[in-house]
Design a protein around this motif. Structure first.
Motif, mmCIF file in Angstrom:
data_model
loop_
_atom_site.group_PDB
_atom_site.id
_atom_site.type_symbol
_atom_site.label_atom_id
_atom_site.label_comp_id
_atom_site.label_asym_id
_atom_site.label_seq_id
_atom_site.Cartn_x
_atom_site.Cartn_y
_atom_site.Cartn_z
ATOM 1 N N VAL A 97 39.442 -3.895 112.470
ATOM 2 C CA VAL A 97 40.558 -4.588 111.620
ATOM 3 C C VAL A 97 40.077 -5.869 110.692
ATOM 4 N N ILE A 98 38.955 -6.209 111.578
ATOM 5 C CA ILE A 98 38.368 -7.949 111.262
ATOM 6 C C ILE A 98 36.910 -6.929 110.356
ATOM 7 N N SER A 99 36.540 -6.017 109.828
ATOM 8 C CA SER A 99 35.386 -5.073 109.388
ATOM 9 C C SER A 99 36.819 -4.907 107.860
ATOM 10 N N ARG A 100 38.055 -4.336 107.987
ATOM 11 C CA ARG A 100 38.985 -4.345 106.981
ATOM 12 C C ARG A 100 38.812 -5.285 106.366
ATOM 13 N N MET A 101 39.299 -6.105 107.258
ATOM 14 C CA MET A 101 39.337 -7.573 106.694
ATOM 15 C C MET A 101 38.606 -8.961 105.562
ATOM 16 N N ALA A 102 37.505 -8.288 106.327
ATOM 17 C CA ALA A 102 36.198 -8.453 105.360
ATOM 18 C C ALA A 102 35.872 -8.329 104.373
ATOM 19 N N ASP A 103 36.642 -6.770 103.811
ATOM 20 C CA ASP A 103 36.015 -6.285 102.710
ATOM 21 C C ASP A 103 36.876 -6.882 101.661
ATOM 22 N N ALA A 104 38.678 -6.903 102.207
ATOM 23 C CA ALA A 104 39.598 -7.215 101.337
ATOM 24 C C ALA A 104 39.428 -8.451 100.778
ATOM 25 N N ILE A 105 38.773 -9.587 101.802
ATOM 26 C CA ILE A 105 38.434 -10.579 101.185
ATOM 27 C C ILE A 105 37.169 -10.926 100.333
ATOM 28 N N HIS A 106 36.445 -9.970 100.439
ATOM 29 C CA HIS A 106 35.390 -10.222 100.399
ATOM 30 C C HIS A 106 35.268 -10.110 98.041
ATOM 31 N N ALA A 107 36.435 -9.024 97.987
ATOM 32 C CA ALA A 107 36.660 -8.529 96.828
ATOM 33 C C ALA A 107 37.475 -9.148 96.609
ATOM 34 N N ASP A 108 38.960 -10.241 97.319
ATOM 35 C CA ASP A 108 38.977 -11.152 95.880
ATOM 36 C C ASP A 108 37.911 -12.743 96.011
ATOM 37 N N TYR A 109 37.098 -12.835 96.822
ATOM 38 C CA TYR A 109 36.141 -14.035 96.002
ATOM 39 C C TYR A 109 35.179 -13.627 95.809
ATOM 40 N N ALA A 110 34.114 -12.871 95.927
ATOM 41 C CA ALA A 110 33.147 -12.140 95.624
ATOM 42 C C ALA A 110 32.531 -12.999 94.541
ATOM 43 N N GLY A 111 33.547 -12.386 93.761
ATOM 44 C CA GLY A 111 32.224 -13.909 92.126
ATOM 45 C C GLY A 111 32.839 -14.581 91.395
#
Length: 185
Positions: free
Chosen positions: A24-38
């Motif tokens: 779940v931490i991996s899944r959360m990191a994917d979502a957070i990365h998508a929201d902050y990457a730019g």
């Protein structure tokens, strides 16, 4: 291990083991990365101590693996002070880093009734943060939540029982257990 913690573990139910938490931490990191990457500026990654520390560490590493840099900060606000029932909020440390015009990611172990997260979120907003989001490892299922408080990123759900491990304590013990347990009913 202390006798108190050993007794608690003896009748406890393992709700989420280390492998499930890692997933779940991996899944959360994917979502957070998508929201902050730019973003041009790394988000201010604020760990809520002490409970948020193990989860925040693993989440920060997972974000780094995805190429998302964060700026670390922490705060210490608690309602429990070693007890199993909350009382008034005590601020033990406030962040030194300015939040003005920053995107803030609050990272905590659990969203239970939400009193602490509500107060911390409002404080960050009062510090003129541009955006405040909340990541919690566990979301406790019940109907006693403070109105208006939610988490943007949730790892696992836990039942309305006393839970401990992976940052959550049982009388200030067991925070370093690599799984989430519920006390026997």
């Amino acid at each position: 291990m202390t006798p108190r913690l050993a007794n608690a573990l003896q009748g406890a139910e393992c709700l989420h083991d280390r492998a499930a938490i890692d997933a779940v931490i991996s899944r959360m990191a994917d979502a957070i990365h998508a929201d902050y990457a730019g973003d041009a500026t790394p988000p201010l990654f604020v760990t809520i101590m002490h409970g948020g520390m193990p989860f925040a560490t693993q989440l920060a590493f997972a974000l780094g693996e995805r190429g998302l840099d964060v700026e670390f900060e922490y705060l210490h606000a608690t309602r429990y002070r070693g007890q199993t029932r909350g009382s008034g909020l005590a601020w033990l440390h406030r962040p030194a880093t300015s939040m003005r015009d920053r995107r803030v990611l609050l990272v905590d172990d659990i969203l239970d009734e939400g009193h602490t997260l509500h107060a911390v979120t409002r404080w960050c907003e009062d510090q003129n943060a541009a955006d405040v989001r909340v990541a919690v490892l566990a979301d406790k299922l019940h109907d006693r939540r403070v109105e208006g408080i939610t988490a943007d990123y949730i790892g696992v759900e836990v039942p309305d029982r006393y839970v401990f491990g992976y940052g959550m304590d049982y009388h200030e013990q067991g925070r370093n257990l690599p799984a989430i347990y519920a006390l026997a009913e």
